[in-house]
Write an enzyme that holds these catalytic residues in place. Structure first.
Site, PDB file in Angstrom:
ATOM      1  N   ALA A  76       0.850  -1.207   0.000  1.00 53.26           N
ATOM      2  CA  ALA A  76       0.000   0.000   0.000  1.00 53.26           C
ATOM      3  C   ALA A  76       0.875   1.243   0.000  1.00 53.26           C
ATOM      4  CB  ALA A  76      -0.922  -0.006   1.211  1.00 53.26           C
ATOM      5  N   ASP A  77       1.928   1.217   0.811  1.00 49.12           N
ATOM      6  CA  ASP A  77       2.871   2.339   0.838  1.00 49.12           C
ATOM      7  C   ASP A  77       3.582   2.506  -0.499  1.00 49.12           C
ATOM      8  OD1 ASP A  77       2.688   3.541   3.333  1.00 49.12           O
ATOM      9  OD2 ASP A  77       4.042   2.108   4.287  1.00 49.12           O
ATOM     10  N   MET A  78       3.860   1.422  -1.172  1.00 51.29           N
ATOM     11  CA  MET A  78       4.690   1.466  -2.383  1.00 51.29           C
ATOM     12  C   MET A  78       3.881   1.761  -3.639  1.00 51.29           C
ATOM     13  SD  MET A  78       7.856   0.690  -1.451  1.00 51.29           S
ATOM     14  CE  MET A  78       8.695  -0.057  -2.865  1.00 51.29           C
TER      15      MET A  78
END
Lengths: 417, 417
Positions: free
Chosen positions: A185-187
């Protein structure tokens, strides 16, 4: 300027990015822009800088350590995410910050931030403020739920994984969901942010105007989940979560070896027969329960047990070799450390070596590269990074904004930079 | 031309894409380009078209069905991946195909293909052939291991997941690896391909020249895995795989409820105290084993058991409400069907409704959108798609390439198109 080498063969050469991002998602986005040749100026709070500077583990004169021991130990998070970026300080809460920010924006093409939705505007560094001084600016906001979200809670990776459905789709039927070990999700959101930025830059070539680009972590990951036809599969009685194998494509999935696991895909007739030959049980292909694709799907559980009974007696390498010899798609389930040094990936710069600028480490560190090869351009990171907070204050504020030494000294005195 | 509406407020308006891709990875890439406003012309083999046309389930006059019943039933894979694209036929193995391909490329900005490495060149539709007729062309190859791979085996998603290390990082320590339910290897490479294409288009503004852009599925996913410092973590004694929770950040991860699971992040002091209050056990915050962050990490297993003992007696919604009231980051682990209709995601077009052009379906289908919002542009899909193979042959070959009706008819007769 310092060691950055101007190079017309970098795709984004000539574009300048003011980088207000912190932590992981935003800095990964600007890392990609830097790797593609943009000049990225990372703006940090003079009172401590990016929180990622305090992430364990660190690397320094004692090698890799869990707790920071020396002033020049560097968090590996910072080392990998700040590569190829210039670093300046600016205390966005200081009354004098607005003017400096305006000067930065006036001399830039792109701004990127990943504050909680609404924060950049409150600080006076939102899109409206940027556009007021530079209508050509492409301003990208990365947030948990979108720049317009009113319930802008903290959007950590695990929270977004849970909300997006991605977590639910992984794991065995009837068992708990699975947290995906890579912070996808962060990436993923910053990758879409880069697409949005480049698309807006393309539009600017036609219109001369910049715009606000707004990417949500929840939206980016949910859009990925939406590639599968969940509602249709449910109405057709297909499971959303099937574990290590997909029985409607049997044999398909992950199987056990004596010392690890392999992924095998033998959906089609020719491949299934190849698998049976590799197993030294070609007669399985003649048995009614496994003789056709429909039969293999109908008897998937039995087929998977038969394969596992064979594969778990053998080393992974042998299972891979036997199946490769029959042309059946197969791969070992590799540990990340092994995956990162795959010669193909190393040669293409998809992972790259990183190291403390002063101290060699016995532990060879590799980190994310730019996974795109260009025939008439090159990617990668200039040998520059803000080791100290404000490392490039002098060169950026003087050489790019034209500030005098006196003005820079005064900004330091007031704590503005 | 048909119903495509020219619109200067689409970021990639004016760019034309010749789309040779099949299956999932490539078509998702060109779908993103179409969603951003490029004109995508999907080229299919007249003898059957994209294999995704035969993917179950289908939608048509009988609603959603597992087996194709009527000629006008459409695979939902095709319905979702071919949205917003024009469709022409061209048999790349036909002797007359080279000339038609050259005419297409001469009138285009971008070509994208995802054949096995080397195949496009063998067919005479590789970068060299494209560049020969249009030096400005940006030509993107998407493959399993890179355009230069010699062992270009079949690169299915599950094979790449295994090789990349992504599979290994997910799951419980000591347990098997986990196949990630979303085909992230198939999906991630095309996202980087779009970045590569847009970066090359930006470079073309400076140089006037196109180039070859080459993205590998293995490289794209491995680069994501490389964001974590695996070698450093291993040398520091940190586990690569920690399951549903991350004990060095405890309490952090996924916990059980009476009817499902929730993700909770309460790493910092204030959040941990909020969690204990939500649990109606504020005294836990005073107990030495849980009173400090270090103590909570040291006693993570006990802490997780204590949280689970509380949460598994309550419905998910209640656990979420109690923690939200205390400001602790929390989210339910949602089923994909629920995630896809999140009002925030729907409002932003990050997932979008899809339907058979002629038959309404009781099952409401949603699929992937463009997860980027622009303040001065819009994204989305024109109401156009190649339902039949070669649906737009006449309009594309006549209106764009300027072929006469006679020539088009002749190309049909020879099976070239």
């Amino acid at each position: 300027m310092t060691s950055s080498t101007p190079d017309s063969t970098r795709p984004l050469e000539g574009l300048r990015v003011i980088d207000l991002t912190r932590a992981l998602a935003g800095p990964y986005g600007t890392l990609l822009l830097a790797g593609l040749g943009a000049q990225v100026i990372k703006v940090e709070d003079p009172r401590g800088g990016d929180l990622a500077r305090d992430n364990s583990p660190y690397v320094g004169r004692d090698g890799v350590v869990v707790e920071k021991r020396h002033d020049d130990d560097i968090s590996i998070s910072h080392l990998t995410r700040a590569r190829g970026k210039y670093g300046v300080t600016l205390n966005l809460k200081d009354p004098g910050a607005g003017e400096v920010f305006a000067d930065l924006v006036r001399n830039a093409d792109i701004v990127m931030e990943n504050f909680t939705a609404g924060t950049a505007d409150r600080l006076g560094v939102g899109y409206a403020a940027a556009r007021a001084v530079n209508p050509g600016i492409v301003y990208c906001s990365l947030s948990g739920f979108g720049a317009d979200a009113t319930d802008g809670g903290k959007a950590m990776d695990v929270i977004i994984q849970a909300l997006s459905g991605a977590m639910y789709t992984s794991g065995e039927p009837g068992h708990p969901p699975v947290r995906i070990g890579v912070p996808i999700a962060d990436m993923l959101a910053p990758v879409f942010a880069v697409i949005g930025i480049l698309a807006a830059i393309e539009q600017r070539h036609r219109t001369g105007e910049g715009q606000h680009v707004d990417v949500s972590m929840l939206g980016a990951l949910t859009s990925f989940v939406a590639i599968e036809n969940w509602a249709a599969m449910a109405s057709a009685g297909m499971e959303a979560r099937t574990g290590l194998t997909v029985q409607r494509l049997s044999p398909f999935g992950v199987f056990q070896c004596a010392d690890g696991y392999v992924a095998i895909v033998a959906v089609h007739e020719k491949l299934a027969q190849g698998l049976f030959r590799a197993m030294r049980q070609p007669e399985l292909g003649d048995e009614p329960r496994f003789a056709t694709r429909d039969a293999r799907v109908a008897n998937a559980e039995m087929l998977e047990a038969t394969i596992n009974a064979w594969s778990r007696t053998l080393p992974t390498a042998e299972v891979v070799a036997l199946l490769e010899a029959e042309g059946v798609p197969v791969a070992p389930v590799r540990h990340p450390e092994e995956a990162l040094v795959d010669p193909r990936v190393v040669a293409r710069g998809e992972t790259v070596a990183v190291a403390h600028p002063s101290y060699p480490s016995e532990v060879k560190l590799r980190s994310v590269g730019v996974p795109i090869k260009f025939s008439a351009a090159h990617t990668g990171f200039d040998d520059i990074m803000p080791i100290a907070i404000g490392e490039h204050n002098a060169s950026i504020y003087r050489d790019i904004l034209g500030y005098s030494e006196e003005r820079i000294a005064a900004l330091h005195r007031t704590g503005t930079i």
